[in-house]
Every structure is written in C-alpha cells, then in structure tokens.
Motif scaffolding. Structure first.
Motif, PDB file in Angstrom:
ATOM      1  N   TYR B  64       0.833  -1.201   0.000  1.00 36.60           N
ATOM      2  CA  TYR B  64       0.000   0.000   0.000  1.00 36.60           C
ATOM      3  C   TYR B  64       0.871   1.257   0.000  1.00 36.60           C
ATOM      4  N   LYS B  65       0.326   2.325  -0.535  1.00 34.22           N
ATOM      5  CA  LYS B  65       0.915   3.652  -0.436  1.00 34.22           C
ATOM      6  C   LYS B  65      -0.171   4.630  -0.054  1.00 34.22           C
ATOM      7  N   VAL B  66       0.243   5.732   0.567  1.00 36.89           N
ATOM      8  CA  VAL B  66      -0.692   6.804   0.887  1.00 36.89           C
ATOM      9  C   VAL B  66      -0.023   8.134   0.584  1.00 36.89           C
ATOM     10  N   SER B  67      -0.818   9.168   0.541  1.00 34.57           N
ATOM     11  CA  SER B  67      -0.281  10.518   0.426  1.00 34.57           C
ATOM     12  C   SER B  67      -1.188  11.460   1.199  1.00 34.57           C
ATOM     13  N   ARG B  68      -0.615  12.552   1.663  1.00 37.63           N
ATOM     14  CA  ARG B  68      -1.410  13.547   2.401  1.00 37.63           C
ATOM     15  C   ARG B  68      -0.949  14.933   1.945  1.00 37.63           C
ATOM     16  N   LYS B  69      -1.439  15.300   0.790  1.00 41.84           N
ATOM     17  CA  LYS B  69      -1.081  16.605   0.224  1.00 41.84           C
ATOM     18  C   LYS B  69      -2.004  17.702   0.731  1.00 41.84           C
ATOM     19  N   GLU B  70      -3.197  17.323   1.106  1.00 44.20           N
ATOM     20  CA  GLU B  70      -4.156  18.281   1.657  1.00 44.20           C
ATOM     21  C   GLU B  70      -4.688  17.716   2.970  1.00 44.20           C
ATOM     22  N   LYS B  71      -5.132  18.599   3.821  1.00 47.26           N
ATOM     23  CA  LYS B  71      -5.584  18.159   5.130  1.00 47.26           C
ATOM     24  C   LYS B  71      -6.812  17.258   5.039  1.00 47.26           C
ATOM     25  N   ARG B  72      -7.697  17.533   4.122  1.00 46.25           N
ATOM     26  CA  ARG B  72      -8.955  16.812   4.093  1.00 46.25           C
ATOM     27  C   ARG B  72      -8.890  15.459   3.380  1.00 46.25           C
ATOM     28  N   ASN B  73      -7.860  15.223   2.568  1.00 45.12           N
ATOM     29  CA  ASN B  73      -7.820  14.018   1.745  1.00 45.12           C
ATOM     30  C   ASN B  73      -6.670  13.085   2.118  1.00 45.12           C
ATOM     31  N   PHE B  74      -6.954  11.789   2.056  1.00 48.25           N
ATOM     32  CA  PHE B  74      -5.938  10.790   2.414  1.00 48.25           C
ATOM     33  C   PHE B  74      -6.185   9.548   1.564  1.00 48.25           C
ATOM     34  N   PRO B  75      -5.787   9.573   0.306  1.00 46.04           N
ATOM     35  CA  PRO B  75      -6.047   8.431  -0.573  1.00 46.04           C
ATOM     36  C   PRO B  75      -5.160   7.226  -0.270  1.00 46.04           C
ATOM     37  N   LEU B  76      -5.721   6.064  -0.485  1.00 49.50           N
ATOM     38  CA  LEU B  76      -4.999   4.792  -0.343  1.00 49.50           C
ATOM     39  C   LEU B  76      -4.729   4.257  -1.738  1.00 49.50           C
ATOM     40  N   ILE B  77      -3.465   3.968  -2.018  1.00 48.89           N
ATOM     41  CA  ILE B  77      -3.062   3.561  -3.351  1.00 48.89           C
ATOM     42  C   ILE B  77      -2.532   2.131  -3.319  1.00 48.89           C
ATOM     43  N   LEU B  78      -3.053   1.311  -4.223  1.00 48.11           N
ATOM     44  CA  LEU B  78      -2.530  -0.029  -4.402  1.00 48.11           C
ATOM     45  C   LEU B  78      -1.895  -0.059  -5.782  1.00 48.11           C
ATOM     46  N   GLU B  79      -0.572  -0.044  -5.812  1.00 45.20           N
ATOM     47  CA  GLU B  79       0.153   0.054  -7.086  1.00 45.20           C
ATOM     48  C   GLU B  79      -0.029  -1.209  -7.925  1.00 45.20           C
ATOM     49  N   SER B  80       0.007  -2.351  -7.280  1.00 42.74           N
ATOM     50  CA  SER B  80      -0.132  -3.628  -7.990  1.00 42.74           C
ATOM     51  C   SER B  80      -0.928  -4.579  -7.101  1.00 42.74           C
ATOM     52  N   PRO B  81      -2.251  -4.435  -7.121  1.00 43.54           N
ATOM     53  CA  PRO B  81      -3.081  -5.214  -6.202  1.00 43.54           C
ATOM     54  C   PRO B  81      -2.923  -6.718  -6.404  1.00 43.54           C
ATOM     55  N   SER B  82      -3.034  -7.439  -5.309  1.00 45.80           N
ATOM     56  CA  SER B  82      -2.991  -8.895  -5.351  1.00 45.80           C
ATOM     57  C   SER B  82      -4.219  -9.442  -4.623  1.00 45.80           C
ATOM     58  N   PRO B  83      -4.575 -10.692  -4.896  1.00 48.89           N
ATOM     59  CA  PRO B  83      -5.777 -11.265  -4.262  1.00 48.89           C
ATOM     60  C   PRO B  83      -5.771 -11.196  -2.736  1.00 48.89           C
ATOM     61  N   ASN B  84      -4.592 -11.229  -2.102  1.00 41.77           N
ATOM     62  CA  ASN B  84      -4.574 -11.167  -0.638  1.00 41.77           C
ATOM     63  C   ASN B  84      -4.896  -9.771  -0.098  1.00 41.77           C
ATOM     64  N   GLN B  85      -5.111  -8.823  -0.995  1.00 47.61           N
ATOM     65  CA  GLN B  85      -5.554  -7.499  -0.581  1.00 47.61           C
ATOM     66  C   GLN B  85      -7.073  -7.352  -0.694  1.00 47.61           C
ATOM     67  N   THR B  86      -7.723  -8.428  -1.058  1.00 44.95           N
ATOM     68  CA  THR B  86      -9.190  -8.448  -1.008  1.00 44.95           C
ATOM     69  C   THR B  86      -9.610  -8.288   0.436  1.00 44.95           C
ATOM     70  N   SER B  87     -10.374  -7.234   0.699  1.00 41.58           N
ATOM     71  CA  SER B  87     -10.697  -6.921   2.085  1.00 41.58           C
ATOM     72  C   SER B  87     -11.707  -5.788   2.133  1.00 41.58           C
ATOM     73  N   LEU B  88     -12.162  -5.488   3.344  1.00 45.39           N
ATOM     74  CA  LEU B  88     -13.010  -4.324   3.597  1.00 45.39           C
ATOM     75  C   LEU B  88     -12.122  -3.243   4.201  1.00 45.39           C
ATOM     76  N   TYR B  89     -12.094  -2.093   3.557  1.00 48.39           N
ATOM     77  CA  TYR B  89     -11.201  -1.022   3.964  1.00 48.39           C
ATOM     78  C   TYR B  89     -11.972   0.142   4.580  1.00 48.39           C
ATOM     79  N   PHE B  90     -11.393   0.684   5.653  1.00 50.99           N
ATOM     80  CA  PHE B  90     -12.001   1.833   6.320  1.00 50.99           C
ATOM     81  C   PHE B  90     -10.981   2.950   6.490  1.00 50.99           C
ATOM     82  N   CYS B  91     -11.444   4.145   6.242  1.00 53.73           N
ATOM     83  CA  CYS B  91     -10.684   5.343   6.528  1.00 53.73           C
ATOM     84  C   CYS B  91     -11.237   5.954   7.816  1.00 53.73           C
ATOM     85  N   ALA B  92     -10.393   6.584   8.598  1.00 51.33           N
ATOM     86  CA  ALA B  92     -10.850   7.193   9.844  1.00 51.33           C
ATOM     87  C   ALA B  92     -10.098   8.496  10.079  1.00 51.33           C
ATOM     88  N   SER B  93     -10.693   9.369  10.868  1.00 52.03           N
ATOM     89  CA  SER B  93     -10.020  10.631  11.186  1.00 52.03           C
ATOM     90  C   SER B  93     -10.374  11.066  12.602  1.00 52.03           C
TER      91      SER B  93
END
Lengths: 112, 116
Positions: B64-93
């Motif tokens: 996984y990768k993330v970036s925080r260029k702005e205070k309000r946004n926090f994207p989650l990046i999967l550069e090369s997803p694999s089946p073991n990344q199948t999941s339920l994802y949650f963002c929190a603040s």
C-alpha cells in the motif's frame, strides 16, 4: 495495550436494557476503556470512553469497576437498530497514533 | 454534516491493475488513518497521517501507499493489487490533541475491494 475479553454474543429484548460486559484484568493506570460498535460492515462508530469514573452520554453508560479490571456498557433501552458488534478496547494511545486494537467484539442481537 | 467519505463503496479489479481508494473528511481533522478488516482478524491499521505531508506505517503497510497533500484528503493507493488485498477497507479521522487519548475516531462507510 491491555487485552480485553468479551462474550461472543448475547441478545436482549427490544426496550430492555442491554448490559455488555468486558474484562480487562491487565489494564494499566494510563489506559482508557473505549467502546465502539459496528453495524453490519459499516464503519465502526464511537460510543463512549472512560478512565476511572462511570460515564454517560446520549448513547450509553459505561460502568467501570473500582479495580478497573472490568467494565459494562449499558444501552438503557435497546432498539432493533442497536443490533451490532460491540468492541471493548483499552488503549493508552502511546504517542499520537490511534492504536486502537479491535478484537472480535460481542455480537448483540436485539429481538422484537 | 460531519463525515468521512470513502469512494468507491465497492470495487472489483484484477491483479496488477493500479487503483486508488479516496478518503475525504470535512471536520478539519489533523489525523487520518486507513484500516483493513478481514474475518477473524479484526481491524488492522495500514497507514496513518498526523498532518499534511506526515505519514507513517501502521501494522500492515506492505503493498500500500498513501499521500497527504491536503488536510482533508488521504487516498490509499494499491500500485499492484494482489488477491490477498481483497478486504473491507475503512478510513478514519480525528482531531489531534494532547493527550491523544481523549479523541474519538470517525470512520467512513467502508470500501469492499475484491482483487481477482
């Protein structure tokens, strides 16, 4: 962070109080008790937290024993919408990262 | 209304195809975090950020990768997803206060990702 032990599941009748127990016998002096709930794969929702004293808010009451080794979350008048998984978590949140460790929680089923 | 917004809610993709899951909050919170939830494993923290341009690894950051260029946004990046990344994802603040113990986490509604 201290670990918690919760029953796997419980149920209660709609309109009655739901008392959800939690054991945290290894809790440290600086660790808080948090309760969150998760309704069917939605995002967890904060309910209440406390350190030593009993706490009450619009959602629930939290009763912490004097030795702090256990606590009870009380939903005073359970409704069908309270059916969810309830997580009891203890954490000092060392540093500034929210290292809240969500275990398996207790599944509360409110029956009509 | 104060909220954490994730998109998309559901995503099906194939192995190796880069994807981004967006997360945005309107509460001016300094702290943001990503979790994944898998049956029997509870919620595990992937990455977190304590402010703009400040990110750090959680318990399961691999893949996984993330970036925080702005205070309000926090994207989650999967550069090369694999089946073991199948999941339920949650963002929190949450707000950042001292001590941090008294602040509650606000969670998004979740993103169910399936990698085939």
């Amino acid at each position: 962070d201290a670990k918690t032990t919760q029953p796997t599941s419980m149920d209660c009748a709609e309109g009655r109080a739901a008392n959800l127990p939690c054991n945290h016998s290894t809790i440290s002096g600086n660790e808080y008790v948090y309760w969150y709930r998760q309704i069917h794969s939605q995002g967890p929702q904060y309910i209440i937290h406390g350190l030593k004293n009993n706490e009450t808010n619009e959602m629930a009451s939290l009763i912490i024993t004097e030795d702090r080794k256990s606590s009870t979350l009380i939903l005073p008048h359970a409704t069908l919408r309270d059916t969810a998984v309830y997580y009891c978590i203890v954490s000092a949140q060392a540093g500034a990262n929210s290292k809240l460790t969500f275990g398996k929680g207790i599944t509360l089923s409110v029956r009509p | 209304e104060a909220q954490v917004t994730q998109n998309p809610r559901y995503l099906i993709t194939v192995t190796g195809k880069k994807l981004t899951v967006t997360c945005s909050q309107n509460m001016n919170h300094e702290y943001m975090s990503w979790y994944r939830q898998d049956p029997g494993l509870g919620l595990r923290q992937i990455y977190y950020s304590m402010n703009v341009e400040v990110t750090d690894k959680g318990d399961v950051p691999e893949g996984y990768k993330v970036s925080r260029k702005e205070k309000r946004n926090f994207p989650l990046i999967l550069e090369s997803p694999s089946p073991n990344q199948t999941s339920l994802y949650f963002c929190a603040s949450r707000r950042m206060t001292t001590p941090a113990t008294n602040e509650k986490l606000f969670f998004g509604s979740g993103t169910q990702l399936s990698v085939l």
